[in-house]
Design a protein around this motif. Structure first.
Motif, PDB file in Angstrom:
ATOM      1  N   ASN A 199       0.791  -1.232   0.000  1.00  0.00           N
ATOM      2  CA  ASN A 199       0.000   0.000   0.000  1.00  0.00           C
ATOM      3  C   ASN A 199       0.818   1.273   0.000  1.00  0.00           C
ATOM      4  O   ASN A 199       0.264   2.361   0.122  1.00  0.00           O
ATOM      5  CB  ASN A 199      -0.946  -0.011   1.209  1.00  0.00           C
ATOM      6  N   ASN A 258       2.099   3.082  -2.128  1.00  0.00           N
ATOM      7  CA  ASN A 258       1.781   4.121  -3.103  1.00  0.00           C
ATOM      8  C   ASN A 258       0.309   4.508  -3.110  1.00  0.00           C
ATOM      9  O   ASN A 258      -0.146   5.232  -3.981  1.00  0.00           O
ATOM     10  CB  ASN A 258       2.204   3.674  -4.500  1.00  0.00           C
ATOM     11  N   ALA A 259      -0.439   3.999  -2.123  1.00  0.00           N
ATOM     12  CA  ALA A 259      -1.869   4.299  -2.088  1.00  0.00           C
ATOM     13  C   ALA A 259      -2.115   5.669  -1.479  1.00  0.00           C
ATOM     14  O   ALA A 259      -1.340   6.151  -0.646  1.00  0.00           O
ATOM     15  CB  ALA A 259      -2.600   3.234  -1.270  1.00  0.00           C
ATOM     16  N   ILE A 260      -3.210   6.290  -1.936  1.00  0.00           N
ATOM     17  CA  ILE A 260      -3.585   7.595  -1.390  1.00  0.00           C
ATOM     18  C   ILE A 260      -3.910   7.409   0.093  1.00  0.00           C
ATOM     19  O   ILE A 260      -4.662   6.503   0.459  1.00  0.00           O
ATOM     20  CB  ILE A 260      -4.815   8.142  -2.130  1.00  0.00           C
ATOM     21  N   GLY A 261      -3.351   8.244   0.938  1.00  0.00           N
ATOM     22  CA  GLY A 261      -3.686   8.206   2.359  1.00  0.00           C
ATOM     23  C   GLY A 261      -2.926   7.159   3.147  1.00  0.00           C
ATOM     24  O   GLY A 261      -3.261   6.864   4.278  1.00  0.00           O
ATOM     25  N   LYS A 292      -7.736   5.443 -10.293  1.00  0.00           N
ATOM     26  CA  LYS A 292      -6.423   5.901 -10.778  1.00  0.00           C
ATOM     27  C   LYS A 292      -6.260   5.756 -12.283  1.00  0.00           C
ATOM     28  O   LYS A 292      -5.206   6.046 -12.813  1.00  0.00           O
ATOM     29  CB  LYS A 292      -5.322   5.046 -10.122  1.00  0.00           C
ATOM     30  N   PRO A 336      -7.128   2.599   2.369  1.00  0.00           N
ATOM     31  CA  PRO A 336      -6.206   2.508   1.227  1.00  0.00           C
ATOM     32  C   PRO A 336      -6.176   1.117   0.595  1.00  0.00           C
ATOM     33  O   PRO A 336      -6.150   0.992  -0.622  1.00  0.00           O
ATOM     34  CB  PRO A 336      -4.846   2.851   1.842  1.00  0.00           C
TER      35      PRO A 336
END
Lengths: 1004, 510
Positions: A267, A269-272, B104, B93
């Motif tokens: 995760n 590179n996941a947003i948040g 995305k 996430p």
């Protein structure tokens, strides 16, 4: 054709208490036919009485015989019984034949019996006594590895049945189960029968043998005959074992640190995203350890049987109990009562009846708990008093650690579910045999009933764990199922011989009526005080629902069979069956078969050749039907119910939708065509026996449930033609070294080549729906349900190649990765199945007894398994990882990793059919190891045997799953589902167990 | 020997007796012995077309076919809203990676969401086609003229349902199959040709025109939300706008305006409350109902639309959902820049604050904002399990949209030959309710108004596509530069390409 194994157990050395009123003395010597050596401790009895003696160390005997007695019987372990017709002489030399080959053995074929040596088709016979050596819940499981051509796929759940396939996969649809015939009744499985109740099992493998069962026989026939009495003194026997089941091959999962490490990598590179720290989580839980452990199993049978000239009876009682290996209340218990009675009422009439009554009770564990154990993160404890919202038990909840509602505490899921089934099965048949004309023309009429009912209570008490795990009002589903199946058979048999011409003609008619009904109801707020309170009527009057359904199947058949032989040298057989089934739109199907055999060893030129005792060539061809498909599936139906009803505001308006959104289709018979060429040998005084069969089997008009373009529906149709071909091979060696030591080796192997020949003009049929595609494809020129997807050739290592850690797929046409780049990735059908059995016994003499040892192996090679468990990350993106994945995934610390990185693993780039999920399914297993000790010469007891055994103690396989035996796919709740096309799709999460037993067999 | 003979005779008698029993048993089973139809079912052939009460049956099923997760669940949120700049995936996430990929624009054509949408909308098409095919049978079998008329009218409803499903399909995938018969065989389906968007739109307009001719203007009590002539006209107005057929768009929208049957509710919030369901503002709503029950079967799918957007990690359990489709920072900034008050309060549900009397806790790693339009208060969330906002009706088309279509059609140069209203009047009607000042209609003011008024109502993404802006606004032109920029369609699902080999992948995804 011959018993697959020499049975160490088939012996009934009669206890010998002689109270003689003898009139004459008979003396003699018992020797082995194969090597001429004398046989000590062989039992010699006056036939029909309890009177007898045993031979001395030199094989000699001396017996006083009543004057009116005219037969003596001689028996010894590992040899065929021999009957002496007493004549003028008072001295005899008896040569016993090794029992590993028994050409005069009578084999149960459909609607009759034949001598083994007269058969023109491959029929394997397994003795019940061989099956009862294996500690297994039912007879089908015990068959594994015993018969060439038979593939048995076991399941580890308590009381669960086995998937049985004869000679590969004939059907594309989930309709490839063989027909089981228990004392004349057609049944759908053998789960309810203990191996202890069985006298013999005949496996009819080719079309020529099975054609007599026409419509039901496309995938082979397994005929079970329950025990009956042997002429002589009544035999009372006890057979019991106690076992412990130890779960094996549990897939190791990552621990807390490893899991959090990968979660962060997945995760980052996941947003948040904020990094997670293992120290923020309170526990390091191994969910499988919390859920699974050893469990006990025991089995007891008592049988009494006997026969006189006119009466034959056998009664028995069997009790079986198995605890599941889940650490909650889960078990299976079965009590069966068996009786078989036959009376010769008049010279021309004998009549009889058999019943098998089984009562079972099972409590099933929530298999969804095992699925949860596979996916749940190892970061929280089973119980936590801080979870104050949870009641009545303070289970901890994954939602308290931010996990979505799809995750639930596995132990809580198992703990609360109360799923009990009770049932009875009553299998009964009555028959009359009428001798119409001098033993030549006989008529048999039989009426067979299979009545079974089942009541299932599936209850979830009020509870709360966290998130959506729990229910604020308890709920109960109660389902009652009643089956009533009847078969009426009428068969004429005419047999005669003139000079050396022997012939038998059979004409018969059969009527089948099968009906199943169910009624089910649901209720809420059912109090959980005790079992007596768990009924629909104790629940809330609101929110009660009910449902019902039924299935009716009828069939009519007429059949004929003729067999002829000339001097037991030239053999011919032909059968014809006409079948009508209510299941198909096309009602009638016609199924002929022919067989021929040539016993070359009976020819003069062969009779002279030394070393060859028996040599037979067989050729057969036949056609079979298959009505084991869902009834009338081609019919377009209207669908009532809420799913077809519009709502306006809160006003529901009844509607009627169309179930199959395509035109009704005309379902034709699925028809099997099979050629079989076989050889039977016996060499070296019948010490070496061999059987080789080549089969070539095509299935036409294959019925298959195919997905329909643009819909989520699937539709049955006749979609093509499939070939199964291969060689079956069995080899047996049985010999004695010295007077006291005997040993044997049995080997069997089967090759399967499966290929789709035609698909009704289609290029292919997709199957096995998975989250992001179809994992299998059935296409002309390939095996049924072959795995299909992208071919992973490596992992992206640098930015230039793409996203680092993502898989590199083979780009066949250099235009980027498109569906055209998908390829066949192997098939779930093994190309080789084999079994090996070794056994030996040493006789320490009459005073001490015999010690025997046996070991058997089973294995298969060449099949692939689709590891669907790993393909769950579209739904369970935060699921735990199996350790094999953890150790081999590409990460910045493990650039040699051969699996996609944790980040890539969660994307649809990886979570779609590709070779990463396809693994080798070959395995080799020790099926059974057994050491037994048989005491003889104990007063008043004819034999005592004690043994210890280990079943499936060790399996060798590379597959990353709980078991390489993948029979069906399992849905997210762990329930077996789907069609056979999904045969190698492994979603199974129930571990198999090794079983260690001690047992005792006694007979009086 | 004599004894033997007697036995022989008895044997014969018994044999005959057996045969007799057999014969009786077979005959008693009757002629249907081999023709048993599945138990507990109704054959299509068994429907009585002469009974007038049966006419609506298949149409009812067509309505019901819309209530699925496939058509109006995750995929609907993902591809119609989250794909745009106005909404984020939401939730945690690591959750729902398939939606994340769409958020995305990093998906493959294997992403199952596309297949869910495809099968979801084609299931509606099939159910509607079944009704369309059934109606002439009733028309023929019915005796009185009124019932014949009713059958024709019902056929119109089914055609609207079909047209609306195709409108979704053609916007999503562009080049699709166009099955119109309910009696296609599996083989015929697998061989359906791929048609162009223009052919699909032609069929949509044909169905809508035929429906408009037969549908009534309104229904009596108990038929809330049933498709009438204005529903068809409203959908048609939007279709024309998408096709840039401005006169027709204005004409159709104008007919709703001048009908006097529609108006905006005074309170913007009320439109999204349960009181706003099937109100004067409602042109087309997907009806979900718990039918007054708290458990068992209800008229809604398992994980309904509003529940999916409920606040994640909130308590109690009837006040939580999956936390999907969270309003983006971009959308919130847009509202702030316009000085939106009423609509901002309704559209954005902020966590860790009290929203309409309920404290909404922010879940761990979960978004700060949720879609406030789908909020429902605890006393309405009475379903026993996963109770949040289950029976929220999806506002597929509301009158505010019609007013904005009208304004846009005119400001783009279209003419309403009936002159029902003016662009300014239509636009400012919408603005006044939002307590905004009147403004002069320009293309930009109308488009901005659409974004604000219809925010999080699954309009935005295809609005951008329609305007030709999706590529630049969302940065997709750069992403798809190798295939000449974003062409406006999602990929044809790989599963469907395997089932029908006539399907060729859309240009961006080859």
């Amino acid at each position: 054709m011959k018993p697959i194994a020499v049975s160490f157990l088939v012996f009934s050395v009669s206890a010998l208490f002689t109270f003689s009123f003898s009139q004459k003395v008979v003396t003699g010597k018992v020797i082995s036919a194969s090597n001429g050596e004398s046989i000590p401790s062989a039992a010699v009895t006056v036939k029909g009485t309890t009177k007898g003696v045993t031979t001395d160390m030199n094989g000699n005997f001396n017996i006083e015989v009543p004057k009116d007695a005219n037969q003596l019987e001689v028996r010894f372990i590992g040899y065929e019984p021999y009957t002496i017709a007493l004549g003028e002489s008072n001295e005899y030399t008896i040569k016993l034949q090794s029992s590993s080959i028994s050409l005069d053995q009578v084999v149960v074929v459909g609607y009759g019996t034949q001598k083994s040596k007269d058969l023109t088709s491959p029929i394997s016979v397994v003795q019940g006594s061989d099956l009862s050596k294996i500690a297994s819940p039912n007879a089908a499981q015990a068959l594994q590895g015993k018969v060439a051509g038979l593939q048995i796929i076991n399941n580890g759940a308590p009381g669960a049945g086995a998937t049985v396939k004869i000679r590969g996969v004939g059907s594309i649809g989930d309709y490839g189960q063989p027909l089981y015939v228990v004392d004349g009744m057609f049944v759908d499985n053998l789960d309810f029968i203990s191996a202890d109740n069985i006298e013999t099992i005949s496996v009819l493998k080719d079309a020529s043998a099975a054609a007599i069962y026409g419509v039901k026989a496309a995938n082979g026939v397994i005929i079970v005959t329950t025990k009956k009495g042997m002429e002589g003194r009544p035999v009372i026997s006890y057979d019991g074992s106690a076992s412990i089941q130890v779960p094996v091959n549990i897939v190791p999962m990552t621990n807390k640190e490893q899991y959090i490490d990968f979660w962060n990598l997945a995760n980052q590179n996941a947003i948040g995203w904020t990094p997670r720290n293992p120290n923020d989580y309170p526990a390091n839980t191994n969910w499988y350890e919390e859920l699974i452990g050893p469990a006990v199993m025991h089995n007891h049978s008592i049988d009494v049987s006997g026969a006189t000239e006119n009466t034959n009876y056998s009664v028995g009682l069997n009790y079986f109990s198995q605890d599941g290996t889940m650490k909650v209340d889960n078990n299976y218990e079965r009590l069966s009562i068996r009786g078989r009675f036959e009376q010769k009422a008049a010279k021309w009439l004998s009549a009889g009846a058999s019943i098998l009554f089984t009562n079972f009770k099972k409590r099933e564990a929530e298999q969804a708990a095992l699925r949860q154990a596979y996916v749940n993160p190892p970061v929280y404890p089973v119980y936590n008093s801080d979870n104050t919202a949870a009641y009545p038990v303070n289970f901890d909840s994954p939602q308290r650690y931010g996990y979505p509602n799809a995750y639930g505490n596995p132990v809580a899921a198992a703990y609360y579910r109360n799923n009990r089934t009770k049932g009875n099965r009553f299998l009964a048949s009555a028959f009359a045999d009428i001798d119409i004309w001098k033993d030549k023309l006989k008529f048999r009429s039989s009426y067979n009933v299979d009545f079974h009912n089942m009541v299932n209570f599936n209850y979830l008490p009020e509870n709360f764990v966290g998130g959506s795990q729990g229910t604020s009002s308890s709920n109960l589903t109660e389902k009652i199922t009643v089956n009533f199946n009847q078969i009426i058979d009428n068969v004429f048999t005419y047999s005669d011989s003139r000079n050396r011409h022997n012939y038998t003609v059979t004409l018969g008619q059969s009527t089948r009526m099968f009906k199943q009904n169910f009624v089910e109801g649901t209720a809420k707020d059912v109090p959980n005080t005790d079992e007596q309170s768990i009924y629909l009527k104790t629940g809330s009057a609101r929110d009660r629902n009910n449902n019902d359904g039924a299935e009716v199947l009828n069939g009519l058949s007429a059949f004929a069979r003729a067999t002829y032989n000339y001097g037991e040298k030239y053999l011919l057989s032909a059968t014809f069956r006409a079948d009508a089934s209510s299941k198909y739109q096309q009602k009638w199907g016609y199924f002929p078969s022919f067989g021929a055999g040539w016993v070359i060893s009976e020819e003069n030129f062969m009779k002279k050749s030394k070393g060859i005792d028996f040599f037979k060539l067989r050729v057969s061809w036949g056609m079979l039907g298959n009505d084991n498909v869902p009834a009338n599936s081609g019919v377009a139906l209207a669908v009532p119910g809420i799913g077809s009803s519009a709502v306006f505001g809160d006003n529901l308006v009844d509607g009627l939708g169309q179930q199959i959104k395509v035109a009704p289709n005309y379902l034709k018979w699925e028809v099997v065509n099979e050629w079989n060429v076989g050889l039977d040998f016996a060499f070296l005084n019948r010490r070496l026996t061999a059987e080789v069969d080549y089969y070539y089997r095509t299935t036409d008009n294959v019925v298959y449930n195919a997905p329909v373009s643009g819909t989520t529906d699937e539709l049955l149709g006749n979609y093509g033609k499939v070939l199964n071909t291969g060689v079956e091979f069995s080899l047996g060696w049985s010999d004695h070294a010295g007077n006291n030591f005997s040993y044997h080796v049995n080997l069997n192997a089967t090759t399967i080549h499966n290929e789709v020949l035609e698909l009704d003009g289609r290029e292919f049929l997709p199957g096995a729906q998975v989250t992001n595609g179809y994992a299998t494809r059935t296409q002309v020129g390939h095996p049924i349900g072959s795995f299909y997807g992208y071919q992973m050739t490596g992992i992206v290592q640098s930015r230039q190649e793409g996203d680092i850690g993502y898989p590199i797929y083979l780009d066949k046409d250099n235009n980027g990765i498109t569906p055209e780049d998908m390829a066949f990735l192997g098939s779930p059908i093994p190309y080789l199945i084999g079994g090996l059995e070794l056994g030996c016994a040493y006789n320490f003499g009459k005073k001490i007894g015999t010690v025997d040892f046996g070991i058997s192996f089973y294995g298969q090679a060449g099949n692939k398994i689709f590891n669907q468990k790993r393909m769950n990350r579209s739904v369970f993106s935060e699921a735990n990882y199996d350790l094999n994945y953890y150790n081999n995934a590409y990460t910045s610390n493990n650039k040699n990793g051969i699996y996609p990185s944790p980040e890539a693993f969660n994307t649809s780039t990886v979570q779609q059919p590709n070779s990463f999920f396809v693994e080798d399914g070959s395995y080799l297993r020790i099926q059974n190891i057994q050491i037994g000790y048989t005491m003889t010469g104990v007063p008043k007891i004819s034999s005592i045997r004690v043994y210890i055994s280990a079943d499936r103690p060790y399996s060798l396989f590379s597959y990353n799953g709980f078991s390489p035996e993948v029979s069906k796919s399992f849905n997210s709740a762990g329930v077996a589902t789907g069609s056979p096309i999904t045969a190698g799709m492994d979603n199974n999460i129930y571990p198999m167990s090794a079983i260690y037993s001690i047992g005792l067999k006694l007979s009086f | 020997m004599k004894q033997y003979n007697n036995n022989h005779i008895i044997a014969g008698l018994i044999r005959n007796l057996f045969l007799l029993i057999l014969a009786v048993s077979t005959i008693s089973c009757g002629k249907d012995f081999l023709n048993s139809r599945p138990e507990g079912t109704i054959a299509i052939e068994g429907i009585d077309y002469s009974k007038s009460e049966n006419i609506f049956l298949s149409v009812s099923a067509a309505y019901a076919s819309m209530r699925t997760n496939n058509a109006y669940g995750i995929g609907y949120l993902a591809c119609f809203e989250i794909a745009s700049e106005d909404a984020d995936k939401g939730s945690e996430p690591g959750d729902s990676p398939l939606i994340d990929e769409i958020d995305k624009w990093a998906f493959t054509s294997s992403n199952d969401i596309f297949n869910q949408l495809w099968t979801g909308y084609y299931s509606i098409v099939d159910a509607a086609s079944f009704a369309v095919d059934e109606m002439p049978k009733y028309e023929a079998a019915q005796m009185n003229e009124e019932n014949k008329l009713y059958a024709r009218q019902c056929s119109g409803e089914a055609k609207v349902i079909r047209a609306f499903a195709y409108f979704s399909l053609v916007r999503l995938f562009g080049y699709i199959n166009l099955p119109l018969r309910s009696d296609l065989t599996a083989l015929e389906r697998a061989a359906l040709p791929q048609v162009t968007p223009a052919e699909v739109y032609a069929q949509i307009k044909k169905d809508l025109n035929e429906a408009i001719d037969v549908l009534p203007q309104a229904y009596g009590k108990g038929w809330d939300g049933r498709i009438n002539r204005y529903t068809a006209l409203g959908i048609k107005a939007k279709v024309h706008l998408y096709l840039n057929e401005l006169d027709s768009a204005a004409l159709c929208a104008g007919m709703l305006i001048s009908s006097g049957k529609y108006s905006l509710l005074p309170s913007f919030r009320d439109e999204f409350r349960s009181v706003g369901e099937n109100s004067r503002e409602s042109v087309f709503e997907l009806q979900y109902s718990m039918l007054g029950k708290t458990t068992g079967e209800a008229a809604l799918p398992n994980d309904p639309y509003a529940f999916l957007q409920g606040p994640r990690g909130n308590t109690p359990s009837n006040m939580q959902g999956w936390g999907l489709c969270s309003p983006s920072l971009s959308l919130r900034n847009f509202f702030a820049s316009r000085g939106e008050t009423i609509r901002a309060e309704v559209t954005f549900m902020k966590t860790d604050t009290i929203f309409e009397g309920s404290f909404i806790k922010r879940g761990k790693d979960c978004p700060e904002y949720y879609n406030g339009k789908v909020f429902s208060p605890p006393d309405e969330n009475t379903w026993s399990f996963n109770g949040y906002s289950r029976d929220y009706n999806i506002r597929l088309l509301r009158y505010a949209d019609i007013l904005l279509i009208y304004a846009e059609a005119l400001v783009r140069g279209g003419t309403d030959i009936n002159g029902a209203s003016s662009a300014d009047a239509a636009l400012n009607t919408v603005r006044r309710r939002a307590l905004l000042n009147d403004t002069v209609t320009t293309l930009q003011t109308v488009l901005d108004e659409r974004r604000a008024e219809l925010a999080l109502e699954e309009d935005r993404f295809f609005d951008l596509v329609r305007q030709g802006n999706a590529g630049t606004v969302l940065g997709l032109d750069a992403k798809f530069s190798s295939s000449g920029g974003f062409q406006g369609y999602y990929p044809i699902p790989v599963k469907q390409m395997q089932l029908n080999t006539n399907l060729v992948q859309n240009i961006n995804y080859r």
